[in-house]
Design an enzyme around this catalytic site. Structure first.
Site, mmCIF file in Angstrom:
data_model
loop_
_atom_site.group_PDB
_atom_site.id
_atom_site.type_symbol
_atom_site.label_atom_id
_atom_site.label_comp_id
_atom_site.label_asym_id
_atom_site.label_seq_id
_atom_site.Cartn_x
_atom_site.Cartn_y
_atom_site.Cartn_z
ATOM 1 N N TYR A 94 -7.311 14.100 -8.543
ATOM 2 C CA TYR A 94 -6.168 12.889 -9.924
ATOM 3 C C TYR A 94 -4.988 14.248 -10.346
ATOM 4 O O TYR A 94 -4.026 13.829 -10.060
ATOM 5 C CB TYR A 94 -7.150 12.742 -10.669
ATOM 6 C CG TYR A 94 -6.103 11.787 -11.683
ATOM 7 C CD1 TYR A 94 -5.540 10.931 -11.635
ATOM 8 C CD2 TYR A 94 -5.961 12.520 -13.256
ATOM 9 C CE1 TYR A 94 -4.788 9.781 -11.973
ATOM 10 C CE2 TYR A 94 -4.780 11.188 -13.800
ATOM 11 C CZ TYR A 94 -4.533 10.747 -13.401
ATOM 12 O OH TYR A 94 -4.366 9.430 -14.747
ATOM 13 N N ASP A 100 1.108 -1.158 0.007
ATOM 14 C CA ASP A 100 -0.121 0.198 -0.453
ATOM 15 C C ASP A 100 1.031 1.381 -0.165
ATOM 16 O O ASP A 100 2.010 0.914 0.963
ATOM 17 C CB ASP A 100 -0.962 -0.045 0.790
ATOM 18 C CG ASP A 100 -1.841 1.410 1.302
ATOM 19 O OD1 ASP A 100 -1.731 1.839 0.411
ATOM 20 O OD2 ASP A 100 -2.434 1.472 2.254
ATOM 21 N N SER A 138 0.989 12.505 -15.875
ATOM 22 C CA SER A 138 -0.603 12.412 -16.216
ATOM 23 C C SER A 138 -0.317 13.752 -17.743
ATOM 24 O O SER A 138 -0.283 14.838 -16.919
ATOM 25 C CB SER A 138 -1.548 11.804 -16.098
ATOM 26 O OG SER A 138 -2.609 12.691 -16.431
ATOM 27 N N LYS A 166 -0.697 14.615 -9.787
ATOM 28 C CA LYS A 166 -0.123 14.231 -10.490
ATOM 29 C C LYS A 166 0.392 15.544 -11.377
ATOM 30 O O LYS A 166 1.700 15.865 -11.809
ATOM 31 C CB LYS A 166 -0.839 13.946 -12.022
ATOM 32 C CG LYS A 166 -2.360 12.831 -11.527
ATOM 33 C CD LYS A 166 -1.006 11.489 -11.925
ATOM 34 C CE LYS A 166 -0.992 10.035 -12.484
ATOM 35 N NZ LYS A 166 -0.110 8.913 -12.177
#
Length: 253
Positions: free
Chosen positions: A153, A61, A140, A157
């Site tokens: 997100y 994890d 990304s 990134k």
């Protein structure tokens, strides 16, 4: 060309599916011994069994610092060094700034922001033992463009993009033989993208040749870039952000 990463030890996070699994396969095919890590150990084990070449599956994890320390200790015990670190693990939360909750934002950033930080920090002692080490951080196009629906997100990134550059310069200044680059995929045909689009399990065939506008890439397209950055062929590529998006980010409309 074969054996491009022969003799190297590689750690891939989120290696149980999607981009991570493709990265593991490419690295193993070219001679690396791959440590396949994933929060789902059974998925990591399936990938390790499939790619062979001495691959090892470990549960990880990436948001858990103690888990990172135990994985690094196991790699140290078995191999004594690390040549390649691919920080790939990630999740997506579809919500804009108004709708995302603090818990959701923190969870996304714990995995993709803090997870990359912990991976780099705790892998450095082993990476410093290698002759020519490479850190590859999966960012990304979300770090380069405005995607309101992927707010958390994109924030994570963006942090990965920035951290990558700082680590690259730090390693140079301290005389470490370690490069650090970020990879910025656009839309790639992975389970995470399928989930976001509501079509889980409906994989599209890999199309050969140059792709038309709007086409999705295959995980192998990203894995080929990861393989290049992992190899000594890319020795002069450091602190770079490599975009793999079929020209999406440069289109004028």
């Amino acid at each position: 060309m074969t054996g491009r990463v022969a003799g190297k030890i590689a750690l891939v996070t989120g290696g149980g599916s999607g981009l991570g699994a493709a990265d593991c396969a490419a690295l193993a095919r070219e001679g690396a011994t791959v440590i396949v890590t994933d929060v789902a150990l059974d998925s990591a084990q399936r990938v390790a069994d499939r790619i062979g070449n001495g691959a090892l599956a470990l549960a990880l994890d990436v948001a858990d610092e103690a888990n990172w320390l135990s994985v690094i200790a196991e790699i140290d015990r078995r191999f004594g060094k690390l040549d390649i670190l691919v920080n790939n693990a990630g999740i997506v939360q579809m919500a804009d700034c108004e709708d995302v909750t603090l818990d959701q934002f923190r969870r996304v950033n714990a995995i993709m922001n803090e997870g990359v930080f912990l991976g780099c920090k705790h892998s450095l002692p082993l990476l410093k033992r290698a002759d020519n080490a490479s850190i590859i951080n999966m960012s990304s196009t979300g770090a380069l463009l405005g995607f309101p629906i992927f707010f958390a997100y994109s924030a994570a990134k963006g942090a990965v993009r920035s951290m990558t550059k700082s680590i690259a310069v730090m390693c140079q200044e301290k005389g470490y033989r370690i490069r650090c680059n970020s990879v910025h995929p656009g839309a790639i045909e992975t389970p995470m993208v399928q989930e976001a689009e509501g079509r889980v399990g409906q994989e599209q065939p890999v199309v050969a040749g140059v792709l038309p506008p709007g086409a999705k890439g295959a995980p192998e397209d990203v894995a080929n870039m990861v393989l290049y950055l992992a190899s000594d062929e890319s020795r002069f590529v450091n602190g770079a952000e490599l975009v793999i998006d079929n020209a999406v980010t440069i289109r004028p409309f």
